[in-house]
Design a protein around this motif. Structure first.
Motif, mmCIF file in Angstrom:
data_model
loop_
_atom_site.group_PDB
_atom_site.id
_atom_site.type_symbol
_atom_site.label_atom_id
_atom_site.label_comp_id
_atom_site.label_asym_id
_atom_site.label_seq_id
_atom_site.Cartn_x
_atom_site.Cartn_y
_atom_site.Cartn_z
ATOM 1 N N GLN A 205 -32.210 29.799 15.756
ATOM 2 C CA GLN A 205 -33.547 30.150 15.279
ATOM 3 C C GLN A 205 -34.129 31.245 16.160
ATOM 4 O O GLN A 205 -34.190 31.105 17.381
ATOM 5 N N PHE A 206 -34.543 32.338 15.534
ATOM 6 C CA PHE A 206 -35.142 33.441 16.263
ATOM 7 C C PHE A 206 -36.453 32.981 16.900
ATOM 8 O O PHE A 206 -37.279 32.342 16.250
ATOM 9 N N GLN A 207 -36.655 33.302 18.169
ATOM 10 C CA GLN A 207 -37.886 32.930 18.874
ATOM 11 C C GLN A 207 -38.808 34.140 19.069
ATOM 12 O O GLN A 207 -39.964 34.104 18.689
ATOM 13 N N SER A 208 -38.273 35.214 19.660
ATOM 14 C CA SER A 208 -39.102 36.407 19.836
ATOM 15 C C SER A 208 -38.239 37.552 20.347
ATOM 16 O O SER A 208 -37.144 37.341 20.869
ATOM 17 N N GLN B 105 -28.993 45.175 28.104
ATOM 18 C CA GLN B 105 -30.353 44.708 28.360
ATOM 19 C C GLN B 105 -30.728 43.670 27.301
ATOM 20 O O GLN B 105 -30.473 43.861 26.113
ATOM 21 N N PRO B 106 -31.345 42.534 27.676
ATOM 22 C CA PRO B 106 -31.760 41.539 26.690
ATOM 23 C C PRO B 106 -32.732 42.127 25.673
ATOM 24 O O PRO B 106 -33.696 42.793 26.026
ATOM 25 N N ILE B 107 -32.449 41.848 24.389
ATOM 26 C CA ILE B 107 -33.264 42.368 23.294
ATOM 27 C C ILE B 107 -34.131 41.283 22.679
ATOM 28 O O ILE B 107 -35.299 41.486 22.344
ATOM 29 N N ALA B 108 -33.558 40.093 22.530
ATOM 30 C CA ALA B 108 -34.266 39.001 21.870
ATOM 31 C C ALA B 108 -33.669 37.681 22.329
ATOM 32 O O ALA B 108 -32.584 37.642 22.915
ATOM 33 N N TRP B 109 -34.397 36.585 22.058
ATOM 34 C CA TRP B 109 -33.819 35.278 22.376
ATOM 35 C C TRP B 109 -33.948 34.318 21.221
ATOM 36 O O TRP B 109 -34.869 34.378 20.415
ATOM 37 N N LEU B 110 -32.922 33.464 21.111
ATOM 38 C CA LEU B 110 -32.821 32.482 20.053
ATOM 39 C C LEU B 110 -32.659 31.102 20.661
ATOM 40 O O LEU B 110 -32.354 30.959 21.847
ATOM 41 N N ARG B 111 -32.853 30.091 19.820
ATOM 42 C CA ARG B 111 -32.489 28.731 20.194
ATOM 43 C C ARG B 111 -31.455 28.239 19.202
ATOM 44 O O ARG B 111 -31.621 28.378 17.984
ATOM 45 N N SER B 112 -30.356 27.681 19.749
ATOM 46 C CA SER B 112 -29.298 27.203 18.868
ATOM 47 C C SER B 112 -29.780 25.968 18.132
ATOM 48 O O SER B 112 -30.585 25.180 18.642
ATOM 49 N N SER B 113 -29.311 25.806 16.923
ATOM 50 C CA SER B 113 -29.747 24.684 16.092
ATOM 51 C C SER B 113 -28.978 23.421 16.442
ATOM 52 O O SER B 113 -27.988 23.469 17.148
ATOM 53 N N ASP C 84 -27.702 34.064 11.643
ATOM 54 C CA ASP C 84 -26.277 33.758 11.639
ATOM 55 C C ASP C 84 -25.538 34.709 12.571
ATOM 56 O O ASP C 84 -26.070 35.763 12.959
ATOM 57 N N VAL C 85 -24.303 34.330 12.917
ATOM 58 C CA VAL C 85 -23.476 35.225 13.722
ATOM 59 C C VAL C 85 -23.283 36.536 12.957
ATOM 60 O O VAL C 85 -22.925 36.540 11.777
ATOM 61 N N GLY C 86 -23.569 37.665 13.612
ATOM 62 C CA GLY C 86 -23.420 38.967 12.979
ATOM 63 C C GLY C 86 -24.672 39.495 12.317
ATOM 64 O O GLY C 86 -24.690 40.634 11.846
ATOM 65 N N THR C 87 -25.752 38.694 12.263
ATOM 66 C CA THR C 87 -27.001 39.157 11.658
ATOM 67 C C THR C 87 -27.566 40.348 12.432
ATOM 68 O O THR C 87 -27.643 40.317 13.666
#
Length: 390
Positions: free
Chosen positions: A366-369, A382-390, A346-349
């Motif tokens: 959804q968290f990918q990696s 710096q990019p830390i992680a990437w998600l895909r929007s639901s 969620d936003v703020g997680t």
């Protein structure tokens, strides 16, 4: 496919920094001020039009403002497949893609602005926009002037900028009107940029560009000089040096992006001039992002484009939009153990920490990696992680 475009000198506006003072991305201004040794915050918020017109102020404020907008856009998880910048904006594009570091970009832009300012004093010149005349006819007008005047910017169909000595620009302007130009407008600049009048600036900057040693990038940048996409860092030393005395081939650059598959053009930074040029040159969608209020518009614009694409695919699977979570600061990254692939965010997680600072997601999905690894030292944004929007 999305491209970020970054404006050049002339897009600066008095008070353009005020809407950003309470935004998280404003921290870039403090960093830039420390690197440049100048009060950039005051320039962005308090300087009047006359003070901002000075090349040394115009370039630095436009560069920092554009990177601040980029930072805000990336915080909401939107990134591009290509970048390009108009004149000064090319340095912004290279910093945006990592070809130049943030400090390197600030230092190079400061040196570039000072070199161009001094070159303008040494060889006074001016510029004018020729409207409603084909590119080749503008070249003819410059040739017929038989003076020190050249095409400086190929901006869009029917919009070309000429530059040179005041007498040469006057003569070419008269020739352009005789050839059918609808209008010729003088531009309030302090030099004949992108002409041989900038040779002294080019020579002064060449060593600084080489010392910056631009790096290879994953996201290509389309060059002003040859209107081609480049992702090899070693190629930029010559390109940036040549740019000072060569015409900006912006119209050709936009067509290169369109040929590469770009359908959406987002201008990041003050003004909005580049969006108008993209509308006149390409078939793509355009948007200009200059204030925090524009960020919601950008999300709606991106979602609208995704919906349109989905309708065109007629049943083919459409992958969800990928978005990045970036570092809130510099330090050692520690991920949370309970964040795994497929976790609903969620936003703020909170997904981890950089030093003592929490890394919070600016969007849901959804968290990918993780992109950063445990105990890796990361830098701001710096990019830390990437998600895909639901």
């Amino acid at each position: 496919m999305l491209a970020f475009t970054f404006p050049g000198q002339g897009s600066q506006r008095p008070g353009m920094g005020r809407p950003w003072q309470d935004h998280e991305s404003w921290e870039l201004v403090d960093e830039a001020s420390e690197v440049a040794g100048r009060d950039i915050a005051s320039l962005l918020c308090d300087a009047d039009a006359e003070e901002l017109k000075d090349t040394r102020n115009a370039q630095l404020t436009t560069f920092v403002s554009s990177l601040m907008v980029l930072d805000a856009v990336q915080r909401i998880g939107i990134d591009a497949s290509f970048c390009a910048g108009h004149s000064l904006g090319e340095y912004t594009a290279l910093t945006a893609t990592g070809a130049l570091g943030f400090d390197e970009g600030i230092q190079l832009v400061s040196e570039r602005a000072a070199a161009m300012h001094d070159a303008g004093l040494a060889r006074p010149g001016t510029m004018a926009a020729v409207l409603g005349l084909d590119d080749d006819q503008v070249v003819v007008a410059c040739n017929l002037a038989d003076s020190d005047v050249w095409v400086a910017n190929y901006n869009a169909p029917g919009q070309v900028v000429i530059a040179g000595s005041p007498a040469g620009v006057d003569k070419a302007s008269a020739q352009a009107k005789e050839l059918g130009a609808k209008r010729v407008m003088s531009l309030p600049v302090s030099g004949a940029f992108h002409t041989p009048f900038m040779a002294a600036a080019r020579d002064r900057l060449r060593e600084a560009i080489a010392a910056a040693d631009p790096r290879d990038t994953d996201v290509p940048v389309v060059s002003n000089v040859d209107a081609k996409a480049h992702d090899v860092g070693a190629e930029w030393a010559n390109l940036l040096s040549a740019q000072l005395s060569s015409p900006v081939r912006w119209r050709q650059s936009l067509l290169t992006l369109q040929s590469a598959g770009v359908t959406d053009f987002a201008e990041l930074g003050p003004g909005g001039v580049l969006s108008g040029m993209a509308k006149r040159t390409t078939d793509g969608r355009t948007i200009s992002i200059a204030t925090p209020d524009d960020l919601d518009k950008l999300l709606e614009w991106v979602d609208a484009g995704t919906t349109t694409l989905a309708s065109q695919l007629e049943g083919e699977h459409l992958f969800a939009v990928e978005r990045l979570v970036v570092s809130p600061g510099t330090g050692i990254f520690t991920p949370l153990d309970d964040i795994a692939e497929g976790t609903a965010i969620d936003v703020g997680t909170v997904i981890g920490h950089v030093g003592d600072a929490e890394v919070r997601s600016s969007f849901s999905g959804q968290f990918q990696s993780f992109i950063a690894v445990d105990t890796e030292r990361v830098t701001l944004r710096q990019p830390i992680a990437w998600l895909r929007s639901s």
